[in-house]
Design an enzyme around this catalytic site. Structure first.
Site, PDB file in Angstrom:
ATOM      1  CE  LYS A   1      -4.309   0.411   2.311  1.00  0.00           C
ATOM      2  NZ  LYS A   1      -5.037   0.486   3.427  1.00  0.00           N
TER       3      LYS A   1
HETATM    4  C1  E4P Z   1      -8.244   0.493   3.724  1.00  0.00           C
HETATM    5  O1  E4P Z   1      -7.566   0.150   2.806  1.00  0.00           O
HETATM    6  C2  E4P Z   1      -8.457   1.868   4.438  1.00  0.00           C
HETATM    7  O2  E4P Z   1      -7.156   2.236   4.989  1.00  0.00           O
HETATM    8  C3  E4P Z   1      -9.499   2.270   5.263  1.00  0.00           C
HETATM    9  O3  E4P Z   1     -10.831   1.698   4.640  1.00  0.00           O
HETATM   10  C4  E4P Z   1      -9.550   3.594   5.953  1.00  0.00           C
HETATM   11  O4  E4P Z   1     -10.853   3.555   6.620  1.00  0.00           O
HETATM   12  P1  E4P Z   1     -11.287   4.702   7.562  1.00  0.00           P
HETATM   13  O5  E4P Z   1     -11.469   5.934   6.830  1.00  0.00           O
HETATM   14  O6  E4P Z   1     -12.539   4.300   8.302  1.00  0.00           O
HETATM   15  O7  E4P Z   1     -10.106   4.897   8.668  1.00  0.00           O
END
Ligand code: E4P
Length: 218
Positions: free
Chosen positions: A87
């Site tokens: 990521k």
């Molecule tokens: C996933 O890849 C993201 O990091 C995550 O869905 C972020 O979610 P949030 O906005 O609830 O922190």
């Protein structure tokens, strides 16, 4: 549409896998911190444990924000297990690193995407997945599901193979909405996956069926 669970909690990942509908896992530094996982060795070991549970992509996020650091960290993360997707944040250095790592055959999930222009940049650089954060878009008074529609349309128009992952999902309603918008993947907190099963009419209907059966069968 593929279902990923958005957690670094091993019990939740195991439970989600047991449901038989789990395609992958997304994590981020906040989710790792929530589980109390600290220090690079422990963090890498935790990713390995998650990868060993899940038969599908597991997103592991870099901490570095400069090109060299992201590339080095990306290579390390990718070497943990073959189902790791690295990521990388949607920043200039990140996009440069996405190009480099993708050219090396490392699968990238470009994270923190909030516009279709950013999604296009990530796709052009070779990201395997882009993650628009629809819940956080909604929080700003804009429409996160509409963002998914725009990105899907652009990728379809130009034939990009990059998958669109609806991230920052906050409610069960986001799931059918993003599915209808053409998202390839949705990643949800474990509780949201559980909430998807529930409908009061299912419970009422099942109770009636079982009672009617008992009335005549004892
Ligand atoms: C996933 O890849 C993201 O990091 C995550 O869905 C972020 O979610 P949030 O906005 O609830 O922190």
């Amino acid at each position: 549409m593929k279902f990923f669970v958005d957690t670094a909690n091993i019990d939740q990942i195991q439970e989600a896998r047991a449901l038989g509908i789990l395609d992958g896992v997304t994590t981020n530094p906040s989710l790792m911190a929530k589980e109390g996982i600290t220090g690079q060795d422990n963090i890498y070991e935790h990713y390995a444990n998650i990868c060993d549970i899940v038969n599908g992509p597991v997103s592991a996020e870099v901490i570095s924000t400069d090109f060299d650091g992201i590339v080095q960290e990306g290579r390390e993360l990718a070497s943990i297990r073959s189902n790791i997707y690295v990521k990388v944040p949607m920043i200039k250095e990140g996009v440069k690193a996405i190009k480099q790592l993708s050219d090396e055959g490392i699968r990238i999930n470009c994270t923190l995407v909030f516009s279709s222009a950013q999604a296009l940049l990530a796709a052009k650089a070779g990201a395997a997945i882009v993650s628009p954060f629809i819940g956080r878009v909604d929080d700003t008074g804009h429409d996160g599901v509409q963002l998914i529609e725009q990105i899907v349309q652009i990728f379809d128009t130009y034939g990009y193979e990059t998958e669109v992952l609806a991230a920052s999902v906050r409610s069960p309603l986001h799931i059918p909405q993003t599915a209808q918008a053409g998202a390839d993947i949705a990643t949800c907190p474990f509780q949201t996956i559980n909430d998807l099963f529930y409908h009061p009419l299912t419970d009422i209907g099942l109770e009636k069926f079982l009672n009617d059966y008992k009335k005549v069968n004892g």
